[in-house]
Design an enzyme around this catalytic site. Structure first.
Site, mmCIF file in Angstrom:
data_model
loop_
_atom_site.group_PDB
_atom_site.id
_atom_site.type_symbol
_atom_site.label_atom_id
_atom_site.label_comp_id
_atom_site.label_asym_id
_atom_site.label_seq_id
_atom_site.Cartn_x
_atom_site.Cartn_y
_atom_site.Cartn_z
ATOM 1 N N ARG A 195 0.864 -1.186 0.000
ATOM 2 C CA ARG A 195 0.000 0.000 0.000
ATOM 3 C C ARG A 195 0.901 1.238 0.000
ATOM 4 O O ARG A 195 1.742 1.390 0.887
ATOM 5 C CB ARG A 195 -0.877 -0.010 1.259
ATOM 6 N N HIS B 259 -2.724 10.994 1.389
ATOM 7 C CA HIS B 259 -2.079 10.722 2.674
ATOM 8 C C HIS B 259 -1.374 12.014 3.091
ATOM 9 O O HIS B 259 -0.159 12.076 3.216
ATOM 10 C CB HIS B 259 -1.118 9.535 2.549
ATOM 11 N N GLU C 174 -6.769 8.296 7.148
ATOM 12 C CA GLU C 174 -6.934 8.921 8.469
ATOM 13 C C GLU C 174 -7.383 10.378 8.379
ATOM 14 O O GLU C 174 -6.647 11.308 8.765
ATOM 15 C CB GLU C 174 -5.628 8.825 9.270
ATOM 16 N N ASN D 295 -6.871 1.476 10.571
ATOM 17 C CA ASN D 295 -5.513 1.687 11.069
ATOM 18 C C ASN D 295 -5.579 1.643 12.585
ATOM 19 O O ASN D 295 -6.383 2.351 13.197
ATOM 20 C CB ASN D 295 -4.972 3.053 10.639
ATOM 21 N N TYR E 196 -3.145 1.364 16.303
ATOM 22 C CA TYR E 196 -1.850 1.318 16.994
ATOM 23 C C TYR E 196 -1.994 1.056 18.491
ATOM 24 O O TYR E 196 -1.253 0.291 19.063
ATOM 25 C CB TYR E 196 -1.090 2.640 16.784
ATOM 26 N N GLU F 20 -3.052 -0.288 8.354
ATOM 27 C CA GLU F 20 -1.826 0.083 9.074
ATOM 28 C C GLU F 20 -1.862 -0.533 10.456
ATOM 29 O O GLU F 20 -2.895 -0.471 11.137
ATOM 30 C CB GLU F 20 -1.712 1.600 9.286
HETATM 31 O O1 IFM Z 1 3.371 7.350 10.101
HETATM 32 C C1 IFM Z 1 2.009 7.400 10.376
HETATM 33 C C2 IFM Z 1 1.205 7.261 9.096
HETATM 34 O O2 IFM Z 1 1.559 8.220 8.160
HETATM 35 C C3 IFM Z 1 -0.268 7.395 9.383
HETATM 36 N N1 IFM Z 1 -0.688 6.531 10.463
HETATM 37 C C4 IFM Z 1 0.120 6.494 11.657
HETATM 38 C C5 IFM Z 1 1.575 6.306 11.309
HETATM 39 C C6 IFM Z 1 2.430 6.258 12.587
HETATM 40 O O3 IFM Z 1 2.281 7.434 13.315
#
Ligand code: IFM
Length: 479
Positions: free
Chosen positions: A84, A128, A173, A302, A304, A379
């Site tokens: 991607r 992006h 995002e 996405n 984290y 992500e």
């Molecule tokens: O690096 C970023 C990415 O560009 C968008 N999502 C989160 C990642 C980590 O912060």
């Protein structure tokens, strides 16, 4: 039987599962002044003193624009079957309007051809975060016209690549674009205006709808169009009504504000109510919600870390412990009475807690929110302070453990009925981490920024084994 002899059930994924990695244009390409490209808001922002750690910019980044062939060869060596990447808007349409620059489009054609020749499925993200500076000068995302400009750009890229790229993502995002870019100002263009941020959110939604229509007008019907959302997995500190209300507020502001109109054709009533002191939302015009609410082919997520909140006690103004960078302006508009808490346990170099249960929760939420639609993890990954050892190799056992835990969470969600079709590790390479510059390394592949040498970390080798076999390899201590 001694415990050590207990057979471990292999964690195996469906045969068609996509094992990918993700990047974005400004974070890796460099070559910011080549072949007709003009500045984006991130060029301007990163060149403004004090905006990024160490004054770092994406001018060179990891020089992917010149090294893309080697990078694709590396992906093939790592056994990835999907990649991607994002298209840089100012590279293909320098002023953000009007005709395209062929040399810019040609770069992406060559990249896609290289990927296809290597058996790697390309997924294109159209936006992006690198808005052409000229469009920001004309008002940026708070202006309605930017959504129409995005649709024109989407049509250009769709017409150029739609015959060979099947998977498309309109926006990455949009929360970050709207609320970090125009609310807290820690991202480009660095504005701190609550109304502008909410207007930006709506115009991003509109851009997604118009862009989806534009893409479909020029692409084969088999292609898939989706959006990548980073809805927070919000956890209230307690079950008290006040903490539950705080969690609801953040959920609306990170998720409902986007998936409400995109998936359900309406903004959540609770969002409109909470933001009423800031705006009456009169920038939403008749017919907008229908335009935004296009049928989609998939939803991309996405993830984290989870977000823990409570009703605030006392004054919570000032820099927030919400993991999105320090600013005196909160990105969470109309939520001044919400406090953010650092969960206990392990954290990555970003200070983000490691909690794979959040990924399972997020997938199951969208399994319900978007019934019947395929889901992708577009992500997921972690930054650690990786350094080469004396022998030049880079060992990152924490990242292996992170990936193992999160991939197991994906597999559990599949077992629980969610139609997750692929996973894109963030990120293929160490790269420009926005306001954090090159301080934070998210790559499975280490990059020596002086020489641009690429060194696959042990996590890249581990992930390669998973990608080749469809089964998670054991996590060896000391790998
Ligand atoms: O690096 C970023 C990415 O560009 C968008 N999502 C989160 C990642 C980590 O912060």
């Amino acid at each position: 039987m001694p415990e050590s002899a207990t057979p471990v059930t292999p964690v195996t994924f469906p045969p068609a599962f996509l094992w990918g990695a993700a990047t974005s244009a400004y974070q890796i390409e460099g070559a910011v002044r080549e072949d007709g490209r003009t500045p984006s808001i991130w060029d301007t922002f990163s060149h403004t003193p004090g905006r990024t750690a160490g004054g770092d910019t994406g001018d060179i980044a990891v020089d992917h624009y010149h090294r893309y062939r080697d990078d694709v060869a590396l992906m093939a060596e790592l056994g990835l079957n999907a990649y991607r990447f994002s298209v840089s808007w100012p590279r293909v349409q320098p002023t953000g309007r009007g005709p395209a620059v062929q040399r810019g489009l040609d770069f992406y054609r060559r990249l896609v051809d290289e990927l296809l020749a290597a058996g790697i499925k390309p997924t294109v993200t159209l936006y992006h975060w690198d808005l052409p500076q000229e469009l920001e000068d004309a008002g940026g995302w708070p202006e309605r016209d930017t959504a129409y400009r995005f649709a024109e750009y989407a049509q250009i890229v769709g017409a150029a690549l739609g015959d060979r790229v099947e998977q498309w993502i309109t926006l990455n995002e949009p929360w970050c674009t709207a609320f970090l870019g125009y609310g807290s100002g820690v991202h480009a263009p660095g504005r701190t205006d609550p109304v502008a941020a909410l207007r930006a959110a709506h115009h991003l939604n509109l851009a997604h709808g118009l862009g989806t229509v534009a893409l479909r007008s020029v692409m084969p019907a088999r292609n898939s169009v989706a959006i990548s959302l980073n809805t927070s997995v919000v956890r209230p500190l307690s079950e008290s009504p006040a903490d539950l209300a705080a969690a609801r507020r953040i959920d609306d502001l990170s998720g409902g504000i986007f998936h409400g109109p995109v998936l359900h054709g309406a903004y959540p009533g609770s969002l409109l109510e909470a933001t009423a002191p800031v705006t009456d939302w009169s920038f939403v015009q008749g017919g907008d919600l229908e335009l935004i609410h296009q049928p989609l082919d998939a939803v991309c997520l996405n993830y984290y870390t989870p977000t823990v909140v409570s009703a605030a006690e006392g004054d919570v103004r000032g820099p927030r412990a919400d993991g999105h960078g320090a600013s005196d302006h909160s990105p969470w508009l109309g939520a001044d009475d919400v406090a953010f808490h650092q969960p206990p346990g392990e954290h990555t170099a970003m200070g983000w807690s490691v909690d794979p249960t959040g990924l399972h929760e997020l997938i199951m939420r969208y399994h319900r929110e978007a019934p019947g639609l395929p889901l992708y993890i577009s992500e997921n990954g972690a930054a650690y302070d990786d350094k080469p050892g004396a022998d030049g190799t880079v060992h990152d056992p924490e990242r292996i453990a992170y990936l193992d835990g999160h991939l197991k969470a994906v597999r559990r969600a599949v077992a629980d009925g969610a139609d997750v079709r692929g996973y894109y590790l963030w990120s293929l390479l160490d790269n420009f981490e926005w306001a954090y510059g090159y301080e934070k390394r998210f790559g499975a592949v280490y990059v020596d920024y002086e020489t641009q040498e690429r060194v696959p970390k042990s996590s890249a080798r581990w992930y390669a084994r998973a990608a080749r076999t469809g089964t998670l390899p054991p996590v060896e201590p000391g790998e």
